[in-house]
Design a protein around this motif. Structure first.
Motif, mmCIF file in Angstrom:
data_model
loop_
_atom_site.group_PDB
_atom_site.id
_atom_site.type_symbol
_atom_site.label_atom_id
_atom_site.label_comp_id
_atom_site.label_asym_id
_atom_site.label_seq_id
_atom_site.Cartn_x
_atom_site.Cartn_y
_atom_site.Cartn_z
ATOM 1 N N MET A 78 0.816 -1.213 0.000
ATOM 2 C CA MET A 78 0.000 0.000 0.000
ATOM 3 C C MET A 78 0.856 1.273 0.000
ATOM 4 S SD MET A 78 -3.099 -1.093 -0.094
ATOM 5 C CE MET A 78 -4.167 0.203 0.484
ATOM 6 N N LYS A 79 2.145 1.142 0.372
ATOM 7 C CA LYS A 79 3.003 2.319 0.431
ATOM 8 C C LYS A 79 3.233 2.918 -0.950
ATOM 9 C CE LYS A 79 5.507 0.902 4.607
ATOM 10 N NZ LYS A 79 6.834 0.544 5.173
ATOM 11 N N ARG A 80 3.053 2.129 -1.996
ATOM 12 C CA ARG A 80 3.328 2.617 -3.344
ATOM 13 C C ARG A 80 2.176 3.431 -3.908
ATOM 14 N NH1 ARG A 80 5.326 -2.145 -7.100
ATOM 15 N NH2 ARG A 80 5.800 -0.361 -8.419
ATOM 16 N N ILE A 81 1.032 3.411 -3.254
ATOM 17 C CA ILE A 81 -0.136 4.129 -3.749
ATOM 18 C C ILE A 81 -0.063 5.597 -3.337
ATOM 19 C CG2 ILE A 81 -2.636 4.322 -3.629
ATOM 20 C CD1 ILE A 81 -2.798 1.356 -3.236
ATOM 21 N N SER A 82 -0.324 6.500 -4.293
ATOM 22 C CA SER A 82 -0.261 7.933 -4.016
ATOM 23 C C SER A 82 -1.619 8.477 -3.597
ATOM 24 C CB SER A 82 0.221 8.676 -5.266
ATOM 25 O OG SER A 82 -0.757 8.594 -6.295
ATOM 26 N N ASN A 83 -1.621 9.731 -3.147
ATOM 27 C CA ASN A 83 -2.873 10.393 -2.783
ATOM 28 C C ASN A 83 -3.801 10.540 -3.982
ATOM 29 O OD1 ASN A 83 -2.098 10.702 -0.107
ATOM 30 N ND2 ASN A 83 -1.153 12.704 -0.455
ATOM 31 N N VAL A 84 -3.213 10.595 -5.172
ATOM 32 C CA VAL A 84 -4.014 10.727 -6.397
ATOM 33 C C VAL A 84 -5.010 9.573 -6.506
ATOM 34 C CG1 VAL A 84 -3.920 10.769 -8.925
ATOM 35 C CG2 VAL A 84 -2.197 11.988 -7.584
ATOM 36 N N PHE A 85 -4.574 8.379 -6.118
ATOM 37 C CA PHE A 85 -5.445 7.196 -6.179
ATOM 38 C C PHE A 85 -6.679 7.394 -5.307
ATOM 39 C CE2 PHE A 85 -6.846 3.161 -4.396
ATOM 40 C CZ PHE A 85 -7.000 2.368 -5.513
ATOM 41 N N TRP A 86 -6.467 7.780 -4.047
ATOM 42 C CA TRP A 86 -7.590 7.874 -3.113
ATOM 43 C C TRP A 86 -8.531 9.022 -3.465
ATOM 44 C CZ3 TRP A 86 -7.840 3.538 -0.781
ATOM 45 C CH2 TRP A 86 -6.680 2.844 -0.422
ATOM 46 N N ILE A 87 -7.975 10.147 -3.867
ATOM 47 C CA ILE A 87 -8.825 11.301 -4.209
ATOM 48 C C ILE A 87 -9.679 10.999 -5.436
ATOM 49 C CG2 ILE A 87 -8.810 13.704 -4.976
ATOM 50 C CD1 ILE A 87 -6.204 14.051 -3.353
ATOM 51 N N THR A 88 -9.043 10.421 -6.474
ATOM 52 C CA THR A 88 -9.791 10.141 -7.708
ATOM 53 C C THR A 88 -10.822 9.042 -7.493
ATOM 54 O OG1 THR A 88 -7.730 10.640 -8.870
ATOM 55 C CG2 THR A 88 -9.554 9.833 -10.197
ATOM 56 N N ILE A 89 -10.468 8.017 -6.731
ATOM 57 C CA ILE A 89 -11.428 6.958 -6.428
ATOM 58 C C ILE A 89 -12.646 7.538 -5.710
ATOM 59 C CG2 ILE A 89 -11.805 5.058 -4.788
ATOM 60 C CD1 ILE A 89 -10.795 4.002 -7.348
ATOM 61 N N ALA A 90 -12.405 8.509 -4.797
ATOM 62 C CA ALA A 90 -13.515 9.150 -4.084
ATOM 63 C C ALA A 90 -14.405 9.928 -5.051
ATOM 64 C CB ALA A 90 -12.972 10.075 -3.000
ATOM 65 N N LEU A 91 -13.790 10.639 -6.015
ATOM 66 C CA LEU A 91 -14.563 11.385 -7.017
ATOM 67 C C LEU A 91 -15.391 10.437 -7.882
ATOM 68 C CD1 LEU A 91 -11.981 14.060 -8.236
ATOM 69 C CD2 LEU A 91 -14.072 14.481 -6.922
ATOM 70 N N VAL A 92 -14.758 9.355 -8.324
ATOM 71 C CA VAL A 92 -15.468 8.374 -9.152
ATOM 72 C C VAL A 92 -16.623 7.754 -8.372
ATOM 73 C CG1 VAL A 92 -15.248 6.142 -10.314
ATOM 74 C CG2 VAL A 92 -13.462 7.871 -10.601
ATOM 75 N N ALA A 93 -16.374 7.419 -7.095
ATOM 76 C CA ALA A 93 -17.423 6.821 -6.262
ATOM 77 C C ALA A 93 -18.595 7.782 -6.083
ATOM 78 C CB ALA A 93 -16.848 6.432 -4.901
ATOM 79 N N ALA A 94 -18.300 9.078 -5.932
ATOM 80 C CA ALA A 94 -19.364 10.070 -5.772
ATOM 81 C C ALA A 94 -20.224 10.150 -7.036
ATOM 82 C CB ALA A 94 -18.750 11.430 -5.456
ATOM 83 N N CYS A 95 -19.559 10.132 -8.210
ATOM 84 C CA CYS A 95 -20.301 10.173 -9.481
ATOM 85 C C CYS A 95 -21.150 8.914 -9.659
ATOM 86 C CB CYS A 95 -19.332 10.316 -10.645
ATOM 87 S SG CYS A 95 -18.490 11.908 -10.731
ATOM 88 N N VAL A 96 -20.579 7.768 -9.312
ATOM 89 C CA VAL A 96 -21.312 6.506 -9.429
ATOM 90 C C VAL A 96 -22.536 6.520 -8.517
ATOM 91 C CG1 VAL A 96 -21.216 4.042 -8.905
ATOM 92 C CG2 VAL A 96 -19.358 5.110 -10.177
ATOM 93 N N ALA A 97 -22.352 6.984 -7.281
ATOM 94 C CA ALA A 97 -23.473 7.038 -6.329
ATOM 95 C C ALA A 97 -24.574 7.967 -6.830
ATOM 96 C CB ALA A 97 -22.956 7.495 -4.969
ATOM 97 N N TYR A 98 -24.180 9.111 -7.364
ATOM 98 C CA TYR A 98 -25.150 10.072 -7.902
ATOM 99 C C TYR A 98 -25.925 9.440 -9.062
ATOM 100 C CZ TYR A 98 -26.830 14.654 -9.622
ATOM 101 O OH TYR A 98 -27.593 15.723 -10.033
ATOM 102 N N GLY A 99 -25.204 8.745 -9.949
ATOM 103 C CA GLY A 99 -25.851 8.115 -11.098
ATOM 104 C C GLY A 99 -26.813 7.015 -10.703
ATOM 105 N N VAL A 100 -26.498 6.278 -9.647
ATOM 106 C CA VAL A 100 -27.375 5.196 -9.193
ATOM 107 C C VAL A 100 -28.610 5.741 -8.488
ATOM 108 C CG1 VAL A 100 -27.557 3.247 -7.591
ATOM 109 C CG2 VAL A 100 -25.521 3.504 -9.017
ATOM 110 N N ILE A 101 -28.402 6.726 -7.614
ATOM 111 C CA ILE A 101 -29.504 7.260 -6.794
ATOM 112 C C ILE A 101 -30.451 8.130 -7.613
ATOM 113 C CG2 ILE A 101 -30.054 8.748 -4.821
ATOM 114 C CD1 ILE A 101 -27.321 7.867 -3.642
ATOM 115 N N ALA A 102 -29.890 8.970 -8.487
ATOM 116 C CA ALA A 102 -30.737 9.911 -9.241
ATOM 117 C C ALA A 102 -30.276 9.969 -10.688
ATOM 118 C CB ALA A 102 -30.685 11.290 -8.595
ATOM 119 N N PRO A 103 -30.539 8.922 -11.483
ATOM 120 C CA PRO A 103 -30.041 8.892 -12.868
ATOM 121 C C PRO A 103 -30.592 10.016 -13.746
ATOM 122 C CG PRO A 103 -31.585 7.086 -12.451
ATOM 123 C CD PRO A 103 -31.263 7.688 -11.132
ATOM 124 N N LYS A 104 -31.839 10.374 -13.573
ATOM 125 C CA LYS A 104 -32.421 11.451 -14.387
ATOM 126 C C LYS A 104 -31.770 12.789 -14.062
ATOM 127 C CE LYS A 104 -35.328 8.888 -16.636
ATOM 128 N NZ LYS A 104 -35.105 8.663 -18.087
#
Length: 512
Positions: free
Chosen positions: A1-27
């Motif tokens: 896990m030491k090789r993973i940068s902050n970029v990984f966690w921040i972008t994964i959080a952004l992607v997860a937020a978009c995915v959640a928004y798309g699932v909860i309120a697709p329209k």
């Protein structure tokens, strides 16, 4: 896990937020992305056109400049891959599914609804082919080339990390190692996820369209979910095997299948007309490239809408794909000179694209003129309807579906490597678990975009994600030139003036 940068966690959080928004309120998700897309295309269309044209001019300048002799690596370094394998890998990653998806559909669409001419006329045929060449030609590959060149130069020549942020060091200095660099890399990774997810969505839709047209399989989200799930497993296996095995072999397979499909279509289709259209369109493309590059139709709302829906969409598509394709091309281009690199990346793929569209586009338009209404079909079904008009239609369809599948796997496979590299401090061998995480993320985003609004939601998200990265691209170009110009001075790379003949002394008139 030491090789993973902050970029990984921040972008994964952004992607997860978009995915959640798309699932909860697709329209709502579709509506918001549509409003953002409309604002960007209407407000920043001029910016996209100017930026991409400047990139093309810059690439051409480097080809003819003494800078072109600089090698992407150490002075005595040789290319890692043969030219054939190199070309297959960059082409599979750079165009992939899009070429098959739009090969027949785009020229047909432009023929029926051309940018300037009256639809369905001979002039419309010429315009349809010319603008298709324009969208898939040198401009598209220049966008990829500038990102790839900057990354390859700073990574292999200057020994910088293989990160987008590292290419901006000549401008921002050590600030790229802090929060500023993290923001830059997050924007690049997020644009890559959305760009690749959009293409995966197109691929799933076309595979579904082909199965629906041929076998009567329902054309809906459930089937597309199954297609993406199956392909995800396949590209995960390929990603696990590494760059020199899975991606290399799949890229070569892509080229064989693509050549096979093209040759069959070329000879059973209207061969002479294809050759004539290809020749005529190349001339028209060269003759009108400047006008097309800057055409924005400020006083005609209908024409402006066409430009927004096609040209601006494509420039955004290429920009959003450029971090992924650029990093991948850079990774496989070590040891080549800048001149060899740019000629290979700009001209060869563009020429293949021209031949491809001339073949499939001309065939589609001829079938439409013959009385078969292809315009009533979904975009993803057009290619298979064309095959029905020729012999060996089943063979052509099977090859096409297989090709889409292998392009699908190659694009996703390459993207997992690139995303892994960008989120592990530029490692050329990112851990498999990081690549698998990004593979799942890409597939999930593709599914959510399809679920929330089909292809339109995909296009909206693409244009939105591309805008911030386009600013980074402009900075990369400035940074690259700054560093190359400095090295040119250090190496003494100048165009030597031709020696002048000594002037003969004038003889006074009294001595004549």
């Amino acid at each position: 896990m030491k090789r993973i940068s902050n970029v990984f966690w921040i972008t994964i959080a952004l992607v997860a937020a978009c995915v959640a928004y798309g699932v909860i309120a697709p329209k709502s998700f579709e509506s918001v992305t549509a409003d953002m897309q409309s604002f960007i295309t209407s407000t920043f269309g001029w910016y996209y056109l100017i930026l991409v044209t400047v990139i093309v001019i810059f690439c051409v300048f480097l080809i003819f400049s003494p800078i072109g002799t600089i090698r992407l690596g150490k002075p005595d370094e040789k290319p890692e891959y043969t030219k054939g394998t190199w070309f297959a890998m960059l082409f599979s990653a750079g165009m992939g599914i899009g070429l098959v998806f739009w090969g027949a559909a785009e020229p047909l669409s432009h023929y029926l609804t051309p940018p300037l001419a009256e639809g369905g006329t001979n002039q419309a045929i010429k315009e349809s082919m010319r603008y298709t060449f324009f969208h898939w030609g040198i401009h598209a590959w220049a966008i990829y080339a500038i990102v790839a060149l900057a990354l390859a130069y700073f990574k292999f020549r200057k020994d910088e990390p293989g990160l987008i942020s590292a290419t901006l060091k000549p401008i921002f200095g050590d600030k790229v190692n802090g929060p500023l660099g993290t923001i830059i890399d997050v924007l690049a990774v997020f644009a890559t996820v959305v760009g690749v997810a959009t293409t995966l969505g197109f691929g799933a839709a076309q595979i579904n369209g082909g199965l629906s047209y041929l076998l009567g399989v329902p054309n809906n989200f459930t089937v597309q979910f199954i297609i993406i799930a199956v392909v995800t497993v396949l590209f995960m296996i390929s990603a696990w095997s590494g760059l020199s095995k899975g991606i290399k072999y799949l890229s070569n397979t892509n080229m064989v299948l693509a050549i096979g499909l093209f040759v069959l279509m070329f000879f059973i289709g209207p061969t002479l007309l294809i050759l004539n259209m290809f020749t005529d369109t190349i001339g028209a493309y060269i003759q009108n490239i400047a006008a097309m590059s800057f055409r924005i139709a400020p006083l005609n709302e209908e024409h402006r809408g066409w430009i927004n829906g096609w040209t601006i969409f494509y420039w955004a598509w290429w920009i959003s794909w450029s971090p992924f394709v650029g990093i991948f091309i850079a990774r496989v281009s070590r040891g080549r000179t800048i001149r060899e690199f740019l000629i290979g990346v700009l001209l060869l793929p563009a020429l293949v694209s021209f031949i491809w569209f001339a073949t499939f586009g001309t065939s589609a338009i001829e079938i439409q003129q013959a009385g078969t209404d292809l315009s009533s079909l979904n975009t993803e079904e057009v290619l298979f309807a064309i095959f029905n008009g020729f012999e060996w239609s089943t063979i052509l369809s099977v090859i096409a579906i297989t090709l889409i599948g292998t392009f699908f796997i190659t694009s996703a496979d390459s993207a997992t490597f690139v995303l892994g590299m960008q989120t592990t401090y530029g490692s050329l061998t990112p851990p498999n678990y990081v690549k698998l995480t990004w593979g799942l993320a890409q597939s999930t985003v593709a599914l959510i975009l399809l679920y929330s609004g089909g292809l339109q939601a995909l296009q909206n998200a693409l244009i939105v994600a591309a805008l911030p990265f386009s600013v980074i691209m402009a900075l990369m170009m400035v940074s690259l030139y700054k560093s190359l110009n400095q090295e040119k001075k250090e190496l003494g790379l100048y165009i030597k003036p031709k020696p002048r003949k000594p002037k003969e002394p004038k003889v006074p008139k009294e001595h004549m």
